[in-house]
Design a protein around this motif. Structure first.
Motif, mmCIF file in Angstrom:
data_model
loop_
_atom_site.group_PDB
_atom_site.id
_atom_site.type_symbol
_atom_site.label_atom_id
_atom_site.label_comp_id
_atom_site.label_asym_id
_atom_site.label_seq_id
_atom_site.Cartn_x
_atom_site.Cartn_y
_atom_site.Cartn_z
ATOM 1 N N HIS A 76 0.740 -1.230 0.096
ATOM 2 C CA HIS A 76 0.015 0.037 -0.096
ATOM 3 C C HIS A 76 0.863 1.367 -0.057
ATOM 4 O O HIS A 76 0.652 2.128 -0.755
ATOM 5 C CB HIS A 76 -0.973 -0.014 1.082
ATOM 6 C CG HIS A 76 -2.164 0.993 1.085
ATOM 7 N ND1 HIS A 76 -3.375 0.506 1.096
ATOM 8 C CD2 HIS A 76 -2.037 2.297 0.953
ATOM 9 C CE1 HIS A 76 -4.165 1.624 0.928
ATOM 10 N NE2 HIS A 76 -3.166 2.752 0.606
ATOM 11 N N THR A 79 2.257 2.048 -3.390
ATOM 12 C CA THR A 79 1.421 2.550 -4.325
ATOM 13 C C THR A 79 1.290 4.030 -4.125
ATOM 14 O O THR A 79 1.401 4.791 -4.960
ATOM 15 C CB THR A 79 0.080 2.217 -4.510
ATOM 16 O OG1 THR A 79 -0.790 2.375 -3.125
ATOM 17 C CG2 THR A 79 -0.299 0.573 -4.597
ATOM 18 N N THR A 115 -9.931 5.187 -8.101
ATOM 19 C CA THR A 115 -9.502 3.639 -8.099
ATOM 20 C C THR A 115 -9.067 3.396 -6.877
ATOM 21 O O THR A 115 -9.302 2.347 -6.329
ATOM 22 C CB THR A 115 -8.695 3.474 -9.399
ATOM 23 O OG1 THR A 115 -9.353 3.879 -10.687
ATOM 24 C CG2 THR A 115 -8.708 1.718 -9.601
ATOM 25 N N HIS A 116 -8.086 4.164 -6.496
ATOM 26 C CA HIS A 116 -7.392 3.838 -5.175
ATOM 27 C C HIS A 116 -8.174 3.827 -4.028
ATOM 28 O O HIS A 116 -8.063 2.966 -3.235
ATOM 29 C CB HIS A 116 -6.152 4.997 -4.854
ATOM 30 C CG HIS A 116 -5.311 4.665 -3.774
ATOM 31 N ND1 HIS A 116 -4.379 3.579 -3.608
ATOM 32 C CD2 HIS A 116 -5.244 5.183 -2.769
ATOM 33 C CE1 HIS A 116 -3.653 3.582 -2.569
ATOM 34 N NE2 HIS A 116 -4.126 4.411 -1.676
ATOM 35 N N GLN A 118 -11.473 3.373 -4.221
ATOM 36 C CA GLN A 118 -12.517 2.203 -4.271
ATOM 37 C C GLN A 118 -11.988 0.763 -4.035
ATOM 38 O O GLN A 118 -12.779 -0.162 -3.793
ATOM 39 C CB GLN A 118 -13.023 2.275 -5.500
ATOM 40 C CG GLN A 118 -14.328 3.198 -5.517
ATOM 41 C CD GLN A 118 -15.403 2.796 -6.171
ATOM 42 O OE1 GLN A 118 -15.218 1.832 -7.205
ATOM 43 N NE2 GLN A 118 -16.654 2.749 -5.758
ATOM 44 N N LYS A 119 -10.779 0.672 -4.568
ATOM 45 C CA LYS A 119 -10.078 -0.599 -4.626
ATOM 46 C C LYS A 119 -9.232 -0.845 -3.361
ATOM 47 O O LYS A 119 -9.403 -1.715 -2.635
ATOM 48 C CB LYS A 119 -9.309 -1.003 -5.864
ATOM 49 C CG LYS A 119 -10.260 -0.909 -6.975
ATOM 50 C CD LYS A 119 -10.120 -2.112 -7.895
ATOM 51 C CE LYS A 119 -11.657 -2.286 -8.872
ATOM 52 N NZ LYS A 119 -11.654 -1.296 -9.818
ATOM 53 N N THR A 120 -8.275 -0.178 -3.133
ATOM 54 C CA THR A 120 -6.921 -0.392 -2.453
ATOM 55 C C THR A 120 -7.377 0.084 -1.270
ATOM 56 O O THR A 120 -7.320 -0.667 -0.128
ATOM 57 C CB THR A 120 -5.943 0.461 -2.820
ATOM 58 O OG1 THR A 120 -5.579 0.078 -4.564
ATOM 59 C CG2 THR A 120 -4.390 -0.047 -2.240
ATOM 60 N N LYS A 122 -10.220 0.484 0.205
ATOM 61 C CA LYS A 122 -11.398 -0.341 0.741
ATOM 62 C C LYS A 122 -11.051 -1.799 1.131
ATOM 63 O O LYS A 122 -11.784 -2.006 2.143
ATOM 64 C CB LYS A 122 -12.589 -0.654 -0.337
ATOM 65 C CG LYS A 122 -13.447 0.498 -0.771
ATOM 66 C CD LYS A 122 -14.688 0.169 -0.868
ATOM 67 C CE LYS A 122 -15.490 1.647 -0.961
ATOM 68 N NZ LYS A 122 -16.620 1.914 -1.435
ATOM 69 N N ARG A 123 -9.813 -2.200 1.083
ATOM 70 C CA ARG A 123 -9.118 -3.525 1.460
ATOM 71 C C ARG A 123 -8.891 -3.248 2.850
ATOM 72 O O ARG A 123 -9.126 -4.100 3.668
ATOM 73 C CB ARG A 123 -8.242 -4.100 0.519
ATOM 74 C CG ARG A 123 -8.328 -4.504 -0.707
ATOM 75 C CD ARG A 123 -7.192 -4.674 -1.697
ATOM 76 N NE ARG A 123 -6.388 -5.715 -1.420
ATOM 77 C CZ ARG A 123 -6.503 -6.962 -1.522
ATOM 78 N NH1 ARG A 123 -7.527 -7.324 -2.335
ATOM 79 N NH2 ARG A 123 -5.910 -7.802 -0.983
#
Ligand code: FE2
Length: 133
Positions: A76, A79, A115-116, A118-120, A122-123
């Protein structure tokens, strides 16, 4: 093209949601300045404002992930670092006279952030809420 913070970006972690909202607001200001053909000094000030806040937010987020013992902290963090490299490169291109660089940068900011989150992000939010039970 601009983004609004909407519920589908919510992590349910108030401090992080607040910081994401603030970051989106700063990027929107940047976008609006580019759209109205703001002069270089204005663009530079907004660029620096986004950068400063992004650096603050990333380190706050990484500290939070460390605190909750998030197992995917290292990738993380990577990124975030990649994002910043890309951001600084676009700004260098702008400084070197590439007029298209700022437009590309704003488009990149919006799509990356959306995108970050929503995807990363949210994890880790799922991990956090699972831990919290
Ligand atoms: Fe993040």
């Amino acid at each position: 093209m601009r983004i609004e913070w909407t519920e589908d970006l919510a992590l349910g972690i108030p401090e992080m949601d607040k910081q994401h909202q603030e970051l989106i607001a700063l990027i929107n200001d940047f976008y609006n300045a580019v759209e109205r053909g703001e002069r270089d000094e204005g663009i530079r000030a907004l660029f620096e404002g986004v950068d400063r806040y992004a650096v603050f937010h990333f380190s706050a987020e990484e500290a939070f992930l460390e605190q909750i013992g998030y197992p995917e902290l290292a990738p993380h963090r990577e990124t975030h670092a990649m994002f910043r490299r890309e951001y600084l490169t676009a700004m260098e291109r702008h400084e070197a006279g590439d007029r298209k660089a700022v437009r590309d940068l704003v488009a990149f900011l919006f799509s990356w952030l959306y995108t970050h989150i929503q995807k990363t992000d949210k994890r880790y939010s799922a991990f956090f809420h699972q831990q919290a039970g």
